[in-house]
Design a protein around this motif. Structure first.
Motif, PDB file in Angstrom:
ATOM      1  N   GLY A 113      -2.666  21.863  -0.935  1.00 50.74           N
ATOM      2  CA  GLY A 113      -2.721  23.283  -0.617  1.00 50.74           C
ATOM      3  C   GLY A 113      -1.839  23.697   0.545  1.00 50.74           C
ATOM      4  N   ARG A 114      -1.215  22.738   1.219  1.00 49.64           N
ATOM      5  CA  ARG A 114      -0.388  23.059   2.386  1.00 49.64           C
ATOM      6  C   ARG A 114       1.090  22.761   2.177  1.00 49.64           C
ATOM      7  NH1 ARG A 114      -2.282  20.321   7.541  1.00 49.64           N
ATOM      8  NH2 ARG A 114      -3.030  18.599   6.242  1.00 49.64           N
ATOM      9  N   ARG A 115       1.403  21.784   1.364  1.00 49.20           N
ATOM     10  CA  ARG A 115       2.787  21.438   1.078  1.00 49.20           C
ATOM     11  C   ARG A 115       2.898  21.039  -0.395  1.00 49.20           C
ATOM     12  NH1 ARG A 115       2.957  23.129   5.539  1.00 49.20           N
ATOM     13  NH2 ARG A 115       4.203  22.411   7.320  1.00 49.20           N
ATOM     14  N   VAL A 116       4.081  21.272  -0.954  1.00 51.41           N
ATOM     15  CA  VAL A 116       4.382  20.799  -2.306  1.00 51.41           C
ATOM     16  C   VAL A 116       5.168  19.506  -2.144  1.00 51.41           C
ATOM     17  CG1 VAL A 116       5.417  21.345  -4.533  1.00 51.41           C
ATOM     18  CG2 VAL A 116       4.540  23.183  -3.077  1.00 51.41           C
ATOM     19  N   ILE A 117       4.662  18.431  -2.718  1.00 51.77           N
ATOM     20  CA  ILE A 117       5.335  17.156  -2.523  1.00 51.77           C
ATOM     21  C   ILE A 117       5.695  16.522  -3.862  1.00 51.77           C
ATOM     22  CG2 ILE A 117       4.158  16.805  -0.329  1.00 51.77           C
ATOM     23  CD1 ILE A 117       2.398  14.761  -1.594  1.00 51.77           C
ATOM     24  N   GLY A 118       6.760  15.752  -3.821  1.00 56.13           N
ATOM     25  CA  GLY A 118       7.221  15.031  -4.991  1.00 56.13           C
ATOM     26  C   GLY A 118       7.543  13.605  -4.607  1.00 56.13           C
ATOM     27  N   ALA A 119       7.723  12.764  -5.607  1.00 55.98           N
ATOM     28  CA  ALA A 119       8.018  11.358  -5.343  1.00 55.98           C
ATOM     29  C   ALA A 119       8.883  10.776  -6.446  1.00 55.98           C
ATOM     30  CB  ALA A 119       6.726  10.553  -5.216  1.00 55.98           C
ATOM     31  N   ALA A 159      17.851  10.552 -10.912  1.00 55.19           N
ATOM     32  CA  ALA A 159      16.429  10.852 -11.129  1.00 55.19           C
ATOM     33  C   ALA A 159      16.098  12.287 -10.761  1.00 55.19           C
ATOM     34  CB  ALA A 159      15.567   9.887 -10.309  1.00 55.19           C
ATOM     35  N   LEU A 160      16.796  12.838  -9.787  1.00 54.82           N
ATOM     36  CA  LEU A 160      16.528  14.216  -9.373  1.00 54.82           C
ATOM     37  C   LEU A 160      16.813  15.214 -10.495  1.00 54.82           C
ATOM     38  CD1 LEU A 160      17.919  14.210  -5.722  1.00 54.82           C
ATOM     39  CD2 LEU A 160      15.524  14.391  -6.421  1.00 54.82           C
ATOM     40  N   HIS A 161      17.687  14.827 -11.432  1.00 54.16           N
ATOM     41  CA  HIS A 161      17.968  15.710 -12.566  1.00 54.16           C
ATOM     42  C   HIS A 161      16.758  15.832 -13.492  1.00 54.16           C
ATOM     43  CE1 HIS A 161      22.208  16.505 -11.871  1.00 54.16           C
ATOM     44  NE2 HIS A 161      22.386  15.233 -11.580  1.00 54.16           N
ATOM     45  N   HIS A 162      15.796  14.915 -13.352  1.00 57.05           N
ATOM     46  CA  HIS A 162      14.612  14.921 -14.218  1.00 57.05           C
ATOM     47  C   HIS A 162      13.359  15.357 -13.462  1.00 57.05           C
ATOM     48  CE1 HIS A 162      16.873  12.752 -17.356  1.00 57.05           C
ATOM     49  NE2 HIS A 162      17.416  12.100 -16.349  1.00 57.05           N
ATOM     50  N   LEU A 163      13.508  15.710 -12.190  1.00 57.64           N
ATOM     51  CA  LEU A 163      12.358  16.086 -11.370  1.00 57.64           C
ATOM     52  C   LEU A 163      12.547  17.510 -10.848  1.00 57.64           C
ATOM     53  CD1 LEU A 163       9.739  14.940  -9.879  1.00 57.64           C
ATOM     54  CD2 LEU A 163      11.261  14.661  -7.907  1.00 57.64           C
ATOM     55  N   PRO A 164      11.610  18.418 -11.105  1.00 63.21           N
ATOM     56  CA  PRO A 164      11.707  19.767 -10.508  1.00 63.21           C
ATOM     57  C   PRO A 164      11.488  19.666  -8.994  1.00 63.21           C
ATOM     58  CG  PRO A 164      10.124  19.691 -12.343  1.00 63.21           C
ATOM     59  CD  PRO A 164      10.414  18.287 -11.961  1.00 63.21           C
ATOM     60  N   TRP A 165      12.577  19.643  -8.240  1.00 60.89           N
ATOM     61  CA  TRP A 165      12.469  19.331  -6.820  1.00 60.89           C
ATOM     62  C   TRP A 165      12.904  20.466  -5.898  1.00 60.89           C
ATOM     63  CZ3 TRP A 165      16.925  19.135  -3.707  1.00 60.89           C
ATOM     64  CH2 TRP A 165      18.154  19.171  -4.391  1.00 60.89           C
ATOM     65  N   HIS A 166      13.462  21.535  -6.438  1.00 59.68           N
ATOM     66  CA  HIS A 166      14.051  22.555  -5.571  1.00 59.68           C
ATOM     67  C   HIS A 166      13.040  23.334  -4.747  1.00 59.68           C
ATOM     68  CE1 HIS A 166      17.550  21.707  -8.138  1.00 59.68           C
ATOM     69  NE2 HIS A 166      18.246  22.114  -7.109  1.00 59.68           N
ATOM     70  N   ASP A 167      11.771  23.348  -5.146  1.00 60.85           N
ATOM     71  CA  ASP A 167      10.774  24.058  -4.341  1.00 60.85           C
ATOM     72  C   ASP A 167       9.835  23.095  -3.617  1.00 60.85           C
ATOM     73  OD1 ASP A 167       9.516  23.173  -6.644  1.00 60.85           O
ATOM     74  OD2 ASP A 167       8.111  24.856  -6.716  1.00 60.85           O
ATOM     75  N   LEU A 168      10.210  21.805  -3.582  1.00 54.44           N
ATOM     76  CA  LEU A 168       9.396  20.837  -2.848  1.00 54.44           C
ATOM     77  C   LEU A 168       9.575  21.018  -1.344  1.00 54.44           C
ATOM     78  CD1 LEU A 168      10.091  17.503  -4.824  1.00 54.44           C
ATOM     79  CD2 LEU A 168       8.096  19.015  -5.030  1.00 54.44           C
ATOM     80  N   ASP A 169       8.543  20.636  -0.599  1.00 56.98           N
ATOM     81  CA  ASP A 169       8.640  20.569   0.850  1.00 56.98           C
ATOM     82  C   ASP A 169       8.980  19.159   1.301  1.00 56.98           C
ATOM     83  OD1 ASP A 169       7.807  23.308   1.422  1.00 56.98           O
ATOM     84  OD2 ASP A 169       5.851  22.689   0.662  1.00 56.98           O
ATOM     85  N   TYR A 170       8.338  18.175   0.667  1.00 58.72           N
ATOM     86  CA  TYR A 170       8.573  16.774   0.998  1.00 58.72           C
ATOM     87  C   TYR A 170       8.901  16.011  -0.278  1.00 58.72           C
ATOM     88  CZ  TYR A 170       5.944  17.815   5.330  1.00 58.72           C
ATOM     89  OH  TYR A 170       5.496  18.352   6.508  1.00 58.72           O
ATOM     90  N   LEU A 171       9.873  15.091  -0.161  1.00 57.48           N
ATOM     91  CA  LEU A 171      10.191  14.171  -1.250  1.00 57.48           C
ATOM     92  C   LEU A 171      10.060  12.748  -0.712  1.00 57.48           C
ATOM     93  CD1 LEU A 171      11.311  13.523  -4.118  1.00 57.48           C
ATOM     94  CD2 LEU A 171      13.588  13.488  -3.060  1.00 57.48           C
ATOM     95  N   PHE A 172       9.148  11.994  -1.295  1.00 54.86           N
ATOM     96  CA  PHE A 172       8.981  10.602  -0.911  1.00 54.86           C
ATOM     97  C   PHE A 172       9.684   9.720  -1.938  1.00 54.86           C
ATOM     98  CE2 PHE A 172       5.248  12.791   0.841  1.00 54.86           C
ATOM     99  CZ  PHE A 172       5.383  12.453   2.178  1.00 54.86           C
ATOM    100  N   GLY A 175       0.795  -1.224   0.000  1.00 60.70           N
ATOM    101  CA  GLY A 175       0.000   0.000   0.000  1.00 60.70           C
ATOM    102  C   GLY A 175       0.824   1.268   0.000  1.00 60.70           C
ATOM    103  N   LYS A 176       2.070   1.201  -0.487  1.00 62.00           N
ATOM    104  CA  LYS A 176       2.952   2.368  -0.486  1.00 62.00           C
ATOM    105  C   LYS A 176       2.402   3.480  -1.379  1.00 62.00           C
ATOM    106  CE  LYS A 176       6.524  -0.068  -1.885  1.00 62.00           C
ATOM    107  NZ  LYS A 176       5.872  -1.406  -1.886  1.00 62.00           N
ATOM    108  N   THR A 177       2.027   3.121  -2.596  1.00 64.12           N
ATOM    109  CA  THR A 177       1.519   4.123  -3.530  1.00 64.12           C
ATOM    110  C   THR A 177       0.196   4.706  -3.045  1.00 64.12           C
ATOM    111  OG1 THR A 177       2.575   2.905  -5.348  1.00 64.12           O
ATOM    112  CG2 THR A 177       0.958   4.584  -5.946  1.00 64.12           C
ATOM    113  N   ALA A 178      -0.693   3.851  -2.552  1.00 65.67           N
ATOM    114  CA  ALA A 178      -1.977   4.326  -2.022  1.00 65.67           C
ATOM    115  C   ALA A 178      -1.767   5.263  -0.843  1.00 65.67           C
ATOM    116  CB  ALA A 178      -2.842   3.138  -1.599  1.00 65.67           C
ATOM    117  N   LEU A 179      -0.766   4.974  -0.017  1.00 66.27           N
ATOM    118  CA  LEU A 179      -0.462   5.856   1.109  1.00 66.27           C
ATOM    119  C   LEU A 179      -0.060   7.236   0.616  1.00 66.27           C
ATOM    120  CD1 LEU A 179       0.236   6.305   4.202  1.00 66.27           C
ATOM    121  CD2 LEU A 179       2.586   5.822   3.470  1.00 66.27           C
ATOM    122  N   LEU A 180       0.790   7.290  -0.408  1.00 60.47           N
ATOM    123  CA  LEU A 180       1.233   8.582  -0.926  1.00 60.47           C
ATOM    124  C   LEU A 180       0.086   9.339  -1.586  1.00 60.47           C
ATOM    125  CD1 LEU A 180       4.795   7.733  -2.311  1.00 60.47           C
ATOM    126  CD2 LEU A 180       4.104   8.541  -0.044  1.00 60.47           C
TER     127      LEU A 180
END
Length: 258
Positions: A67-73, A113-126, A53-58
């Motif tokens: 609306g409260r955090r910017v998240i990436g995975a 993978a981070l080179h392909h993900l806009p991550w610099h303004d994320l709050d959480y990275l899963f 249930g990892k994906t369902a959890l995310l």
């Protein structure tokens, strides 16, 4: 069997080679961690069996944090980008890491993978690791915490059978608790007891991604880890509280082959 590490089998990969692989991984993990800390980004390594249930959890986490955090995975899988596509549909910036035959993610895969993900303004990275209760626990990715998702359908003794995974967990999310009424042979307290026998500092939450039970407690735990990281490193979230503008464009999914 993972052909990159031999899963600890010295007949396949000699001890000195395994040690060199882990040493190189540690350097990569330190590099990733420096980037995460420098940006004030909370990175969580999410591990567990296939179907736990990892994906369902995310997906449920994205709904709770909307609306409260910017998240990436980063979603690790052997052969498809299915999980990353699900996460993108949940308004999570998602990047797929397709490992081929490797049964775990390593620090270099995450860094690439981070080179392909806009991550610099994320709050959480899963970092959703490959479904496996063995190898992923061995490889540091630069994360701030390890979270293991354990479904009630897996039985009460999984922590005792796979102690290394749970020994290294900062938190275990006991998932699919909405199914307990249909599992008369499974008792939540027995799962918690098994965890207490293998986790140095046992922490677990009972959750259901379907009903939302326990998700608020999980989000509260994330906020506490975020505050702890900020206090320890003197960093602040780059993006702050996320507003609608952060999701003005649909997040993309880009398969990456590790």
């Amino acid at each position: 069997m993972c052909d990159s590490c031999g899963c600890g089998d010295t007949q396949l990969v000699p001890v000195d080679v395994q040690q060199r692989i882990l040493s190189e991984n540690e350097r990569g993990a330190a590099h990733n961690r420096h980037h995460f800390v420098d940006r004030g980004l909370l990175a969580i390594n999410v591990m567990g069996s296939p179907g736990a249930g990892k994906t369902a959890l995310l997906e449920a986490t994205a709904r709770a944090l909307q609306g409260r955090r910017v998240i990436g995975a980063l979603a690790g899988d052997l052969a498809t980008d299915n999980d990353a596509r699900r996460l993108a549909a949940a308004c999570i910036r998602a990047e797929s890491i397709t490992t081929g035959s490797a049964c775990h993610l390593d620090a270099s895969m995450v860094h690439h993978a981070l080179h392909h993900l806009p991550w610099h303004d994320l709050d959480y990275l899963f970092i959703e690791n490959v479904g496996n209760l063995v190898c992923p626990a061995v490889y540091d990715l630069g994360q701030a915490a390890n979270v293991v998702v354990l479904s009630v359908t897996e039985g009460e003794d999984k922590p005792l059978k796979y102690p290394v995974m749970f020994h290294k967990a900062d938190l275990v999310l006991i998932s699919k608790v909405d199914l307990l009424p249909h599992l008369p042979g499974i008792r939540l307290e027995r799962i918690v007891d098994s965890l207490s026998q293998v986790m140095p500092d046992p922490h677990s939450l009972a959750v259901s991604s379907t009903t939302g039970a326990g998700i608020d407690d999980w989000v509260r735990w994330l906020h506490e880890r975020e505050a702890r990281m900020t206090s320890a490193h003197g960093t602040a979230r780059v993006a702050g509280a996320a507003g609608p503008s952060h999701h003005s464009h649909p997040p993309g999914v880009h398969p990456h082959h590790g």
